[in-house]
Each structure stands twice: as C-alpha cells, then as structure tokens.
Design a protein around this motif. Structure first.
Motif, mmCIF file in Angstrom:
data_model
loop_
_atom_site.group_PDB
_atom_site.id
_atom_site.type_symbol
_atom_site.label_atom_id
_atom_site.label_comp_id
_atom_site.label_asym_id
_atom_site.label_seq_id
_atom_site.Cartn_x
_atom_site.Cartn_y
_atom_site.Cartn_z
ATOM 1 N N SER A 11 75.021 52.021 1.866
ATOM 2 C CA SER A 11 73.875 50.827 1.994
ATOM 3 C C SER A 11 73.047 51.485 3.000
ATOM 4 O O SER A 11 73.182 51.339 4.169
ATOM 5 C CB SER A 11 74.543 49.142 2.765
ATOM 6 N N ARG A 12 71.760 51.735 1.903
ATOM 7 C CA ARG A 12 70.773 52.350 2.609
ATOM 8 C C ARG A 12 69.795 50.831 3.537
ATOM 9 O O ARG A 12 69.620 51.672 4.409
ATOM 10 C CB ARG A 12 69.787 52.689 1.622
ATOM 11 N N LEU A 13 70.157 50.175 3.074
ATOM 12 C CA LEU A 13 69.274 49.255 3.730
ATOM 13 C C LEU A 13 70.029 48.767 4.887
ATOM 14 O O LEU A 13 69.508 48.506 5.972
ATOM 15 C CB LEU A 13 69.502 47.192 3.207
ATOM 16 N N ALA A 14 71.067 49.180 5.212
ATOM 17 C CA ALA A 14 72.158 48.856 6.338
ATOM 18 C C ALA A 14 71.538 49.843 7.876
ATOM 19 O O ALA A 14 71.664 49.835 8.425
ATOM 20 C CB ALA A 14 73.508 48.810 6.473
ATOM 21 N N LEU A 15 71.688 51.926 6.679
ATOM 22 C CA LEU A 15 71.089 52.459 7.409
ATOM 23 C C LEU A 15 69.821 52.026 7.944
ATOM 24 O O LEU A 15 69.401 52.444 9.044
ATOM 25 C CB LEU A 15 70.804 53.512 6.025
ATOM 26 N N SER A 16 68.735 51.728 7.263
ATOM 27 C CA SER A 16 67.618 51.194 7.776
ATOM 28 C C SER A 16 67.079 50.609 9.025
ATOM 29 O O SER A 16 66.386 50.242 9.781
ATOM 30 C CB SER A 16 66.451 50.833 6.438
ATOM 31 N N ARG A 17 68.284 48.982 8.543
ATOM 32 C CA ARG A 17 68.363 48.281 9.489
ATOM 33 C C ARG A 17 68.648 48.441 11.028
ATOM 34 O O ARG A 17 68.190 48.115 12.464
ATOM 35 C CB ARG A 17 69.298 47.382 9.277
ATOM 36 N N THR A 18 69.692 49.570 11.028
ATOM 37 C CA THR A 18 70.354 50.044 12.161
ATOM 38 C C THR A 18 69.578 51.004 12.870
ATOM 39 O O THR A 18 69.039 50.977 13.821
ATOM 40 C CB THR A 18 71.780 51.103 11.718
ATOM 41 N N ILE A 19 68.891 51.754 12.219
ATOM 42 C CA ILE A 19 67.733 52.810 12.945
ATOM 43 C C ILE A 19 66.216 51.811 13.556
ATOM 44 O O ILE A 19 65.715 51.772 14.701
ATOM 45 C CB ILE A 19 67.096 53.478 11.966
ATOM 46 N N THR A 20 66.137 50.438 12.472
ATOM 47 C CA THR A 20 65.008 49.781 13.479
ATOM 48 C C THR A 20 65.865 49.108 14.943
ATOM 49 O O THR A 20 65.341 48.633 15.273
ATOM 50 C CB THR A 20 64.662 48.326 12.155
#
Length: 313
Positions: A11-20
C-alpha cells in the motif's frame, strides 16, 4: 489490518503515512519502525550529493528512469531545506520529477532538514528503512547541497555519488568543502559547457594523490543530465562500485557503521526527549539555572544528578 501490514502488502498510502509519522515524530512511529525493521536490509542505497545548482534532481530523475528501464523499483528521498512556517520541504523536488509520478514502480518523497546541518534530515534513515521494507530495489537519497557538512550522506548510503558542474568560479570549490573524500563515483553534469574538461583534469589530479591508499579509484563520468547523455554509463559505474563493495566486504562494514551511528542517534534523541519533557517543560530547568547563576549549584553537579535520575528510570 494495521499500517505495517498494509505497507508490507504494497500500500503506497500506508508507506506515505508511515513516512509522515516518522517525519513528525508521531507517538506510533517508534512502534511502526520496530515492526518494519526485520523486513529491511535488502535495498541498495545511493547517496547523491554536490553543491547547489549542480542539477542533482535532474540527475536523480534520469537515473531513476534508467533503473526502471532494467526492471528495478526505485524509492527517492529528496532532502530539501525546511520551511520556517510549515516545517516542510520548500524546494519540492517532486515537482521537478513529474515524469516519474505516474510510474507505480517509483515512490518520491521530499523531506525537510528540520535543522540538521549535515544535509540530511534526522529522520532520513527511518524513511529509507520504510522504503526498503516496502520492497524498493534501489533508494536514492538526494541531499540539500549545503557544502562542507554534506559528509552526513556517507552515514546513510552504500554508494555516494558527487555531482559537480563546470564554471562555478572555483572548480575545486566542492573539493575544498571536503566532499572529495566521500565520493565513490563522480559525475560532471552540464558537460557540454565550457570548463568540463578542465574540471575533469583537476578532479583526476586530486584523486591521483590519494590513489595509492585506496583499492577503489573513484571514476569520473561526464553527463548532460537534461539530455540523458552519459546516464547509462553512469549507471554502469554505480553498479560496478556496488559489486566492488559487496565482493570485498566493504558494504558489511559500512552497514555496521550505519547501525552504530543510528543507535547512538536514537539514544541521544531519546535522552533529549526525556530532558525536554521532564526538565524543560516542567520548569525544573529554570530552577537549576537560577541556582547556577547564584552559585548555589554548578552545571556539572546538575548533569550528574539528572543522569542518575534518568538511569534509575
């Protein structure tokens, strides 16, 4: 399914939220990283550094395309100066990499330096791990390009590429700034401009002075990044260095030093967080300062007492 499971499932959304979460130091960030850590250690990390205006973003864009053409998935962390208003990155390298944004095999993230003087955000290492766990084959870490303190990139990368351009007034400016020593591969961008041959000759002279002490002699590749010229040859040199450090055990040593640096950084950050929460925000620091100013106490005793308190907890 929690955020870690979603990230590991692509999930790219999960990756983005993780980095945030990593960048903003959310409470759950530490827990996320603990779960991700066993899934890391597979990606090749390429550091891209050099003085401002050298065309690092254009170079990163072209290199990413070249690696995608041979089937590699790519992650890009572009470390930019921090906005004094939002705390975010202000240059926005993603804007300059528009041609990659529709490629599902590429993930780009800009991060602010957040006051770090080494050209890297303190959270860059964790963002790299998130991309690694996500399954990216190669991760580019493009630094802000601030000169002498750029040496931090060595701590984050397997291979470090230094990008230089001719005609900056002083062609050896970057060498004086101390980044000659950190380059595994050198790229002379805008090689169609006057002075490229002169810069290459000067670089070769400087590298020759140190050649007897090193098994790896950093190669120099002339490139015109905005035209794509020399990019495939540059990829070959990068891959050659990657093979070299793997075959000679150098990558193991570098990753050992990286783990050591990250552990010490986490310890310092945790201690600093404890002091901020329990000493500064509670007003105890002001009380200590008053006593120190009145010579009722001294800073050495205060530090000793606080360390005792911290260790007992």
């Amino acid at each position: 399914m929690d955020i870690v499971e979603k990230l590991l499932n692509g999930s790219r959304l999960a990756l983005s939220r993780t980095i945030t979460a990593i960048e903003n130091e959310y409470d759950e960030a530490s827990s996320i990283m603990r779960k991700l850590y066993p899934h890391t250690g597979h990606a090749f990390v390429l550091g891209i550094t050099g003085p401002p205006g050298a065309g690092k973003s254009t170079m990163t864009n072209q290199l990413a395309k070249a690696y995608r053409n041979i089937g590699k998935t790519v992650g890009i962390i572009a470390v930019d100066p921090t906005s004094p208003f939002s705390g975010g990155a202000i240059l926005g390298d993603r804007i300059r990499m528009n041609s990659l944004t529709l490629d599902e095999g590429v993930f780009i993230r800009s991060m602010g330096t957040r006051g770090s003087l080494g050209g890297l955000s303190h959270k860059t290492a964790d963002a790299v791990k998130a991309l690694d766990a996500f399954g990216k084959d190669i991760i580019f870490v493009e630094t802000v390009g601030v000169g002498q303190s750029e040496v931090d990139i060595v701590k984050a990368a397997d291979t470090t590429m230094v990008v230089l351009i001719p005609g900056m007034g002083d062609d050896i400016q970057a060498i004086k700034a101390g980044i000659l020593e950190i380059g595994d591969v050198f790229a002379i961008n805008k090689a169609d401009h006057d002075g490229a041959d002169k810069l290459q000759m000067e670089l070769n002279m400087m590298l020759d002075l140190d050649a007897e002490q090193k098994d790896w002699r950093p190669p120099i590749q002339k490139v015109v990044a905005n035209q794509g010229e020399g990019i495939n040859e540059l990829v070959e040199l990068i891959d050659k260095h990657y093979s070299y450090i793997k075959e000679n055990g150098i990558m193991i040593k570098r990753r050992h030093e990286r783990a050591k640096t990250e552990l010490l950084e986490l310890l310092r950050s945790s201690i600093g967080g404890y002091i901020t929460k329990n000493i500064v925000k509670t007003g105890r620091l002001d009380n200590y300062l008053n006593d120190i100013e009145l010579r009722k106490n001294d800073p050495y005793t205060v530090v000793h007492e606080l360390m005792d308190e911290l260790l007992k907890k």
